[in-house]
Design an enzyme around this catalytic site. Structure first.
Site, PDB file in Angstrom:
ATOM      1  N   HIS A 159       0.834  -1.198   0.000  1.00  0.00           N
ATOM      2  CA  HIS A 159       0.000   0.000   0.000  1.00  0.00           C
ATOM      3  C   HIS A 159       0.871   1.251   0.000  1.00  0.00           C
ATOM      4  O   HIS A 159       2.084   1.186   0.212  1.00  0.00           O
ATOM      5  CB  HIS A 159      -0.930   0.030   1.228  1.00  0.00           C
ATOM      6  CG  HIS A 159      -2.134  -0.845   1.078  1.00  0.00           C
ATOM      7  ND1 HIS A 159      -2.110  -2.186   1.381  1.00  0.00           N
ATOM      8  CD2 HIS A 159      -3.393  -0.577   0.660  1.00  0.00           C
ATOM      9  CE1 HIS A 159      -3.304  -2.711   1.158  1.00  0.00           C
ATOM     10  NE2 HIS A 159      -4.103  -1.755   0.722  1.00  0.00           N
ATOM     11  N   LYS A 182      -0.540   5.117   4.503  1.00  0.00           N
ATOM     12  CA  LYS A 182      -1.459   4.221   5.213  1.00  0.00           C
ATOM     13  C   LYS A 182      -1.014   4.066   6.661  1.00  0.00           C
ATOM     14  O   LYS A 182       0.170   3.822   6.944  1.00  0.00           O
ATOM     15  CB  LYS A 182      -1.525   2.859   4.528  1.00  0.00           C
ATOM     16  CG  LYS A 182      -2.585   1.933   5.108  1.00  0.00           C
ATOM     17  CD  LYS A 182      -2.805   0.727   4.217  1.00  0.00           C
ATOM     18  CE  LYS A 182      -3.804  -0.259   4.841  1.00  0.00           C
ATOM     19  NZ  LYS A 182      -5.109   0.355   5.116  1.00  0.00           N
ATOM     20  N   GLY A 224      -6.103  -4.287   6.687  1.00  0.00           N
ATOM     21  CA  GLY A 224      -7.260  -5.082   7.097  1.00  0.00           C
ATOM     22  C   GLY A 224      -7.646  -6.093   6.036  1.00  0.00           C
ATOM     23  O   GLY A 224      -8.043  -7.218   6.344  1.00  0.00           O
TER      24      GLY A 224
END
Length: 262
Positions: free
Chosen positions: A145, A149, A155
């Site tokens: 990511h 983040k 998640g």
């Protein structure tokens, strides 16, 4: 539908655009830092009051793992359909469920609202189940990511790892740290990378001495997450199949099952 956005950062702005494209109106946006938010505060009580006074009919929450639980607790007494897109707080879900019941309201949470990702979940489950009978295949999960983040692993990565473990019984322990020793056969490794502006990449690897199978979902932008969150709130706000107002805690599985039926 009149919608309040709690958390008006990059994701909140994208959700704001998505709800307009689907014919809804943003009547309240709450954020401490966003200069264009209609309410700039970190106070949970003031936040809930702003949402109440806006006349909102539903709420989408995309804030920060550190504030998500308090936001949820402040918003539940409003008894408005609440979609939570913030990740990194699910260890407190046991505290939230009774509050949803007491307030006779509805909450829907997900690690990822993308339709493609939710299809990917089901593909991973099916593939893991098929490979569970072949002991020569090991498994691992990788996610990457953007460097803004706030949580790691993602998640979505955790959800994918859990799906693998549910369908490959010999994998009984999830490891998210780096190894300084030889992995045990029962351990499933979930590795994370944070770099640049990557919207989100998730890969499941099944490896044997003879070959490797990889399943990958790559998001091009975060628009799919935003549109999915709006669609989730539309579903949560609509009557159930029996015609009753929805009440309780839901996930994207409930939304997706409904989409597949329609």
């Amino acid at each position: 539908m009149k919608i309040a956005l709690v958390g008006y950062g990059k994701m909140g702005h994208m959700v704001g655009k998505a709800l307009k494209t689907r014919g809804h109106e943003c009547v309240c946006s709450v954020d401490l830092f966003a200069e264009d938010a209609t309410c700039r505060t970190s106070d949970h009580i003031k936040m809930a009051e702003a949402v109440r006074n806006s006349g909102a009919e539903g709420i989408i929450e995309f804030s920060h793992p550190a504030s998500a639980v308090q936001n949820i607790k402040a918003l539940l007494p409003l008894r408005l359909p609440l979609v939570v897109g913030t990740t990194g707080w699910l260890d407190k879900l046991s505290e939230i469920r009774p509050l949803v019941e007491v307030n006779k309201t509805s909450l829907l949470y997900a690690s990822n609202f993308s339709i493609g990702v939710n299809l990917f979940f089901r593909i991973v489950s099916a593939a893991s189940k098929m490979l569970s009978g072949f002991d020569e295949y090991d498994a691992a999960v990788f996610e990457a990511h953007h460097n803004q983040k706030a949580d790691s692993p993602s998640g979505t990565g955790i959800d994918i790892a859990r799906l693998v473990m549910e369908n490959i019984p010999r994998k009984t322990e999830l490891v998210t740290d780096s190894f300084t020793r030889k992995p045990e056969p029962h351990e499933l490794h979930l590795a994370s990378l944070r770099i640049g502006a990557v919207p989100g990449t998730h890969t499941v690897v099944f490896d044997s001495p003879a070959d490797t199978i990889q399943l990958t979902h790559t998001a091009r932008t975060r628009e799919g997450f935003a549109i999915g969150a709006v669609r989730a709130l539309e579903w949560l706000s609509s009557p159930s199949d029996s015609g009753k107002i929805k009440s309780g805690v839901f996930t994207m599985d409930d939304v997706f099952d409904s989409l597949l039926k329609s």
